[in-house]
Every structure is written in structure tokens, then in C-alpha cells.
Design a protein around this motif. Structure first.
Motif, short mmCIF file in Angstrom:
data_model
loop_
_atom_site.label_atom_id
_atom_site.label_comp_id
_atom_site.label_asym_id
_atom_site.label_seq_id
_atom_site.Cartn_x
_atom_site.Cartn_y
_atom_site.Cartn_z
N GLY A 29 46.49 34.77 33.71
CA GLY A 29 47.37 34.07 32.78
C GLY A 29 46.84 32.80 32.16
N LYS A 30 45.54 32.51 32.31
CA LYS A 30 45.01 31.34 31.60
C LYS A 30 44.68 31.77 30.18
CE LYS A 30 42.98 28.41 35.15
NZ LYS A 30 41.73 27.86 35.71
N THR A 31 45.29 31.08 29.21
CA THR A 31 45.03 31.43 27.81
C THR A 31 44.66 30.15 27.08
OG1 THR A 31 47.24 30.96 26.95
CG2 THR A 31 46.92 33.13 27.97
N ILE A 43 40.65 40.02 44.71
CA ILE A 43 40.34 38.66 45.20
C ILE A 43 40.97 37.63 44.27
CG2 ILE A 43 38.48 36.97 45.55
CD1 ILE A 43 36.69 39.37 46.42
N LYS A 44 40.80 37.85 42.96
CA LYS A 44 41.37 36.88 42.01
C LYS A 44 42.90 36.81 42.18
CE LYS A 44 41.63 34.97 37.52
NZ LYS A 44 41.02 34.69 36.25
N ALA A 45 43.53 37.99 42.29
CA ALA A 45 45.00 38.03 42.41
C ALA A 45 45.46 37.27 43.65
CB ALA A 45 45.48 39.47 42.44
N GLU A 69 43.92 25.70 45.32
CA GLU A 69 43.05 26.81 45.74
C GLU A 69 42.43 27.60 44.58
OE1 GLU A 69 44.71 29.20 48.87
OE2 GLU A 69 43.07 30.64 48.75
N ARG A 70 43.14 27.67 43.46
CA ARG A 70 42.61 28.44 42.32
C ARG A 70 41.25 27.90 41.85
NH1 ARG A 70 45.92 31.06 37.23
NH2 ARG A 70 44.09 31.90 36.18
N GLN A 71 41.02 26.63 42.15
CA GLN A 71 39.73 26.04 41.76
C GLN A 71 38.54 26.76 42.39
OE1 GLN A 71 39.68 21.66 41.99
NE2 GLN A 71 41.90 21.78 41.87
N LEU A 72 38.80 27.51 43.49
CA LEU A 72 37.70 28.28 44.11
C LEU A 72 37.08 29.25 43.11
CD1 LEU A 72 39.26 29.17 47.59
CD2 LEU A 72 37.37 27.59 47.15
N LEU A 73 37.91 29.71 42.16
CA LEU A 73 37.41 30.66 41.16
C LEU A 73 36.40 30.00 40.23
CD1 LEU A 73 40.81 32.38 40.28
CD2 LEU A 73 38.93 33.39 41.57
N ASN A 74 36.32 28.67 40.32
CA ASN A 74 35.38 27.95 39.46
C ASN A 74 34.03 27.73 40.14
OD1 ASN A 74 37.09 27.73 37.29
ND2 ASN A 74 38.09 25.94 38.16
N PHE A 75 33.75 28.49 41.19
CA PHE A 75 32.44 28.36 41.82
C PHE A 75 31.34 28.59 40.76
CE2 PHE A 75 28.91 30.57 44.17
CZ PHE A 75 28.34 29.40 44.63
N ILE A 94 37.27 41.51 35.00
CA ILE A 94 37.37 40.98 36.37
C ILE A 94 37.82 39.52 36.40
CG2 ILE A 94 35.69 42.58 37.32
CD1 ILE A 94 33.63 40.30 37.29
N ASP A 95 37.86 38.87 35.24
CA ASP A 95 38.23 37.46 35.28
C ASP A 95 39.36 37.13 34.31
OD1 ASP A 95 38.30 34.76 35.80
OD2 ASP A 95 36.57 34.28 34.57
N SER A 96 39.04 36.99 33.02
CA SER A 96 40.02 36.37 32.12
C SER A 96 41.26 37.21 31.83
CB SER A 96 39.34 35.97 30.81
OG SER A 96 38.67 37.07 30.25
N1 GLY Z 1 38.70 31.85 35.46
C1 GLY Z 1 39.21 31.01 36.45
C2 GLY Z 1 40.69 31.11 36.61
O1 GLY Z 1 41.31 32.01 36.09
O2 GLY Z 1 41.26 30.27 37.26
#
Ligand code: GLY
Length: 347
Positions: free
Chosen positions: A141-143, A217-219, A231-237, A135-137
Motif C-alpha cells: 500500500g505504499k503509493t 515475508i513482506k505481508a 518494523e516495516r523499516q526492515l524492508l529497507n535493508f 514481490i515488493d511495490s
Molecule cells: N518497499 C518497502 C515497503 O513497502 O515498506
């Protein structure tokens, strides 16, 4: 089986379903003609699924090599990346060949990073085997890898060309690794979808639909801000404090569980400052309790601030926190580093 497309600079498809490991070669053959590939995995996941995936690909005509490293955060470093690159060179992978990450978030992050730099970039496919990586990593595309200065500080944005998520793989997860994923799933509920939060908190939910909704939601967020400028920083809640909690516990507290506690602490602080509707922190606490996830904080506000100072999100003398306004809605909130300790103490 559920399917969704992630419309980033290089769009790709995510498949979610029970038993998808049985048709990995079939799914991959839609994108890549038989040629060479490397499967990267850790020793635990390889022992469970490695030979099966390899045989499936070989039967379909692929020339497969593998690189298997020791499970755990200690392997997430440049040494492992260099060993993967060497394996690719030894097996003469070319730019039209590809890598497969078979495993959890560590496997996915390392494989994605190695793929981003091998011959200036080759394709890679994510096959996540933990709830958290599904559901996350595995999406977005964050590697990257860790170094002596901190976690994930060396890395690149490199989107996979496909994500194949077999939800059956979650059945072999130890309970604490499963609940680490639950914390990240609850996070999506707090930031975007109150009903999703309630479903997960009820402990009776459809795993395929839940994984789908979290990735959806992530997409949505990543498509608007692929390279993490806003806005992507929201995923860092929950993550700012989670990074401190993980480090202060000498990584005894896993990332997912630290995110759970981080969400609780920041929600409490926001409620006392009237930035958040009352009741959000109680809901988070109850969900953590029901899943038997530790929610008592052993660390002082001073200690918690320490690792936040090394956070990648820090800009000059300020830091952007993700704060809940109410269940299902979070926003970004910039404060001075010097105010962080007082902010956390408010909780
Ligand atoms: N895990 C947070 C992000 O992908 O931005």
C-alpha cells in the motif's frame, strides 16, 4: 496458482500464477460488478498486454478507458497524476468504479496514488508485470510520486483490493530488469529466510513459490506495521545506501541493482564492526556476481552519506539503519547522522 491474503486494515488477496492475465476479468468480477474502470499503464507494457486485458474486461461487461504514459522514472510525477485524474473525470468514474495498475513499480505507485486522491479514494487493483513490483511495490500500500526534493516524497498509504501476478510476464523482461527484481528477492532472504536466499542464489528456483515466499515475508511485516513506524523499516535493508547510489549515478544504476550494492556495502561495514556474522557479505557478493550484477562501488563514503541526509527515515540528527545480524535475521540500528560516514568507511 498460489494465493495468499494480506491482513492489513483493508485485507486483500494476492494471486500468483502463470497465465493469470487470461483470467483478469474473472478474478476482478468476484470483487467488482461490471461498471467503469481505468487501466493505467506505460507505453511498453501497454503494447505487450494492454489490449488483451482491456478486451477481456470489455467482454465481461466492464466499461474500460485507459491512460498510458511514457515508460520510466521521468513520468513519476504530479503532472502524470493530474493527467490520470483528468482522464477519470472525463470518463466520469464514480466512487464505486476502480483503477487497474498494469505494469511495474512506477505504474503501480502512480496509479495507487491517483486512486488514493480521486474523489477522496477509489479502489485499485495491482497487476504487476516485473519481478520487482510483484514481490515488493504491488503489496503493502505504499503509493506515491517523485518531486524536485527527492524520490517518493509525495504519497499516501492506499492498499489495493487485489493483486494479480502473472509470472509469465517476467519472460518479456530485459535481463537487467529481471535481475533488479532478483536483488529485492535476495533482500527477503537476508532479512528473514536464509534458505530462500540460498535458493535464489543457486539460480535454480521455482518462480511461483519464490514470489509467494517473498510476498509472504513482506505481508507478515506490513501486517504488524502497516504505516511504517517501526518494523516495516526492515524492508529497507540495503535501501539507505541504495538511494544515494541511484542519485549519484544519475539513476543509471537502477533501484534494484542499487539495493544489491547497498546490501553488500552495509553487510561489509557491519561485519567489520562485529555487528554481523562473518560471511554474509561474501554470500551477497557471490550472488550478485553469479547474476552478473555490478557489485563494485565507485562512490566515496562521503558521497554515499549525502542522499541519506534527505532520507524519509531520518529523524532529527539520527538515522535508522537496517543491519544484518546473520543470514536470515536483520534488525534496526539507530546511529547519529554524524557517525554514518565512519560507519560506511568501516566496510
Ligand atoms: N518497499 C518497502 C515497503 O513497502 O515498506
Amino acid at each position: 496458482m498460489l494465493s495468499l491474503n494480506v491482513k492489513t486494515s483493508k485485507p486483500y488477496n494476492v494471486l500468483i500464477g502463470a497465465g493469470l492475465l487470461d483470467s483478469v476479468a474473472k478474478e476482478i468480477s468476484i470483487l467488482k460488478k461490471p461498471g467503469k474502470c481505468i487501466i493505467v499503464s506505460d507505453d511498453i507494457v501497454w503494447a505487450l498486454y494492454g489490449e488483451k486485458v482491456k478486451a477481456d474486461l470489455e467482454n465481461a461487461g466492464y466499461n474500460v478507458c485507459e491512460f498510458v504514459f511514457a515508460n520510466g522514472e521521468n513520468s513519476k510525477n504530479m503532472e502524470t497524476v493530474l493527467s490520470i485524474l483528468e482522464c477519470c473525470f472525463e470518463n466520469q468514474l464514480t466512487r464505486s468504479d476502480f483503477a487497474i495498475a498494469l505494469g511495474g513499480g512506477i505504474v503501480g505507485d502512480i496509479t495507487g496514488f491517483a486512486s488514493s486522491i480521486y474523489l477522496r479514494g477509489i479502489d485499485f487493483i495491482q497487476i504487476p508485470t516485473t519481478l520487482l513490483s510483484a514481490i515488493d511495490s504491488s503489496v503493502g500500500g505504499k503509493t506515491g510520486v517523485n518531486c524536485s526534493y527527492g524520490k517518493n516524497l509525495i504519497g499516501a498509504f492506499h492498499q489495493p483490493i487485489k493483486v494479480i501476478c502473472d509470472t509469465n510476464t517476467f519472460s518479456t523482461l530485459p535481463y537487467d530488469i529481471y535481475t533488479a527484481g532478483i536483488c529485492e528477492a535476495l533482500k527477503y532472504g537476508v532479512i528473514r529466510d536464509a534458505a530462500l536466499f540460498d535458493e535464489i542464489a543457486s539460480m535454480e528456483f521455482d518462480i511461483e513459490k519464490t514470489v509467494y515466499r517473498c510476498i509472504e515475508i513482506k505481508a507478515e511485516i506490513v501486517e504488524k506495521d502497516e504505516f511504517d513506524h517501526g518494523e516495516r523499516q526492515l524492508l529497507n535493508f540495503g535501501h539507505t545506501l541504495a538511494h544515494s547510489i541511484e542519485a549519484l549515478s544519475d539513476f543509471e544504476i537502477s533501484h534494484g541493482h542499487a539495493v544489491g550494492l547497498g546490501m553488500l556495502l552495509i553487510s561489509k561495514a557491519c561485519e567489520s564492526k562485529n555487528l554481523c556474522a562473518k560471511g554474509v557479505s561474501d554470500k551477497i557478493k557471490k550472488a550478485l556476481e553469479d547474476y552478473n550484477i555490478e557489485y563494485n562501488n565507485k562512490f566515496s563514503a562521503k558521497e554515499l552519506c549525502f542522499a541519506a541526509l534527505n532520507d524519509k527515515k531520518r529523524k532529527g540528527d539520527s538515522i535508522t539503519l537496517v543491519i544484518p545480524e546473520y543470514m536470515g535475521k536483520c534488525s534496526l540500528y539507530k546511529i547519529k547522522i554524524s557517525e554514518l560516514e565512519e560507519f560506511i568507511t568501516a566496510g
